[in-house]
Design an enzyme around this catalytic site. Structure first.
Site, PDB file in Angstrom:
ATOM      1  N   THR A 152      11.711  -5.399  16.368  1.00 46.37           N
ATOM      2  CA  THR A 152      13.132  -5.264  16.658  1.00 46.37           C
ATOM      3  C   THR A 152      13.853  -6.608  16.663  1.00 46.37           C
ATOM      4  O   THR A 152      15.079  -6.643  16.640  1.00 46.37           O
ATOM      5  CB  THR A 152      13.345  -4.599  18.022  1.00 46.37           C
ATOM      6  OG1 THR A 152      12.736  -5.400  19.041  1.00 46.37           O
ATOM      7  CG2 THR A 152      12.731  -3.195  18.047  1.00 46.37           C
ATOM      8  N   ASN A 187       0.835  -1.200   0.000  1.00 47.09           N
ATOM      9  CA  ASN A 187       0.000   0.000   0.000  1.00 47.09           C
ATOM     10  C   ASN A 187       0.873   1.254   0.000  1.00 47.09           C
ATOM     11  O   ASN A 187       2.097   1.176  -0.018  1.00 47.09           O
ATOM     12  CB  ASN A 187      -0.964  -0.050   1.190  1.00 47.09           C
ATOM     13  CG  ASN A 187      -2.319   0.531   0.852  1.00 47.09           C
ATOM     14  OD1 ASN A 187      -2.405   1.580   0.212  1.00 47.09           O
ATOM     15  ND2 ASN A 187      -3.370  -0.140   1.280  1.00 47.09           N
ATOM     16  N   ARG A 218       5.761  -8.200  20.095  1.00 46.80           N
ATOM     17  CA  ARG A 218       5.846  -9.474  20.804  1.00 46.80           C
ATOM     18  C   ARG A 218       4.768 -10.408  20.257  1.00 46.80           C
ATOM     19  O   ARG A 218       3.665  -9.970  19.912  1.00 46.80           O
ATOM     20  CB  ARG A 218       5.616  -9.287  22.293  1.00 46.80           C
ATOM     21  CG  ARG A 218       6.652  -8.396  22.947  1.00 46.80           C
ATOM     22  CD  ARG A 218       6.540  -8.430  24.464  1.00 46.80           C
ATOM     23  NE  ARG A 218       7.314  -7.405  25.126  1.00 46.80           N
ATOM     24  CZ  ARG A 218       8.634  -7.320  25.176  1.00 46.80           C
ATOM     25  NH1 ARG A 218       9.354  -8.213  24.553  1.00 46.80           N
ATOM     26  NH2 ARG A 218       9.239  -6.355  25.817  1.00 46.80           N
ATOM     27  N   GLY A 252      -0.684  -1.371   8.797  1.00 45.44           N
ATOM     28  CA  GLY A 252      -0.266   0.000   8.537  1.00 45.44           C
ATOM     29  C   GLY A 252       0.690   0.523   9.594  1.00 45.44           C
ATOM     30  O   GLY A 252       0.514   0.302  10.783  1.00 45.44           O
ATOM     31  N   HIS A 293      23.500   2.381  12.908  1.00 50.38           N
ATOM     32  CA  HIS A 293      24.640   3.217  13.262  1.00 50.38           C
ATOM     33  C   HIS A 293      25.234   2.730  14.572  1.00 50.38           C
ATOM     34  O   HIS A 293      24.525   2.141  15.396  1.00 50.38           O
ATOM     35  CB  HIS A 293      24.213   4.679  13.399  1.00 50.38           C
ATOM     36  CG  HIS A 293      23.640   5.255  12.150  1.00 50.38           C
ATOM     37  ND1 HIS A 293      24.425   5.806  11.165  1.00 50.38           N
ATOM     38  CD2 HIS A 293      22.368   5.355  11.709  1.00 50.38           C
ATOM     39  CE1 HIS A 293      23.659   6.227  10.175  1.00 50.38           C
ATOM     40  NE2 HIS A 293      22.405   5.957  10.476  1.00 50.38           N
TER      41      HIS A 293
END
Length: 198
Positions: free
Chosen positions: A172, A92, A187, A149, A122
C-alpha cells in the site's frame, strides 16, 4: 447525478490520462480496452499453439516490451498500452495489470503467479464513488524486483531496485531499494545482504 466537470471541456479520456477524476465512459478508451482484450486472447492462443507470432502479439499489447521479456498467459489488462516491461522481465501466470495509469516494470524483474498491479482508485466519499468517479496513480517497479505469488500492488506505489515482496503481501506504500517486505499491509522486515543465497 451532480455535474462534477462543470467548466472542464476535456473528455473523460483526457481527464484519465491527466490523472484526474473521470468517469469510465469514454468511447476511445472503450475501443482501446476492447483491442487489449482481443490481443491478450490472441497472445494466449498463440502461446498455446507454440506460434512464433506470440511475441509480436505481446509487443502489440503492451506499450514497451523489453528484450527477452516474457509473460506467461493468461494475463488481464485494462489498456495494455500503458505497460512497460523492461529487459529480461519474467511474469508468471495470471497477471492482472490494470493500467489506467502507467505501470513500469524495470529490467530483470520477476513476478510470481496471480500478481495484481492496480493503478485505479475511487473516492472514499460516498456520493462521488456512487456516481462512478475514478482516477489512477502510476505503479513503478525498479530493476531486479521480485514479487512473490499473489502480491497486490496498490495505486501510486514505487518499489525500489532489488527488493523482494513476499507471497500474498499487499503493498500500500512505497518500498525502498534492497529490502525484503512482507505482510498486509507490506512492511520492510530486513535489508538484503550479500549473505542471502536463498
Amino acid at each position: 447525478m451532480k455535474d462534477y466537470f462543470a467548466g472542464d471541456p476535456r473528455t473523460n479520456r483526457e481527464r484519465m490520462l491527466a490523472g484526474d477524476l473521470y468517469v469510465a465512459d469514454d468511447p476511445e478508451s472503450g475501443r482501446i480496452a476492447q483491442r487489449a482484450v482481443r490481443l491478450a486472447d490472441a497472445y494466449h492462443r498463440a502461446e498455446i499453439d507454440g506460434d512464433p507470432a506470440a511475441r509480436d502479439l505481446l509487443g502489440q499489447l503492451v506499450g514497451h516490451l523489453g528484450e527477452g521479456a516474457y509473460v506467461k498467459p493468461p494475463l488481464s489488462v485494462d489498456y495494455g498500452e500503458n505497460i512497460s516491461l523492461g529487459d529480461r522481465v519474467f511474469v508468471n501466470y495470471n497477471l492482472t495489470a490494470l493500467d489506467v495509469a502507467a505501470i513500469t516494470i524495470g529490467d530483470d524483474c520477476l513476478l510470481g503467479p496471480n500478481v495484481q498491479l492496480l493503478t485505479p482508485t475511487h473516492p472514499v466519499a460516498i456520493e462521488p464513488r456512487r456516481d462512478k468517479l475514478e482516477a489512477a496513480l502510476p505503479i513503478t517497479l525498479g530493476r531486479n524486483v521480485w514479487l512473490g505469488g499473489g502480491v497486490i500492488v496498490c495505486p501510486g506505489v514505487t518499489i525500489g531496485d532489488n527488493s523482494v515482496v513476499g507471497a500474498g503481501s499487499v503493498v500500500t506504500r512505497d518500498i525502498p531499494a534492497n529490502v525484503v517486505a512482507v505482510g498486509n499491509p507490506a512492511r520492510v522486515i530486513r535489508e538484503i545482504s550479500d549473505a542471502d543465497d536463498r
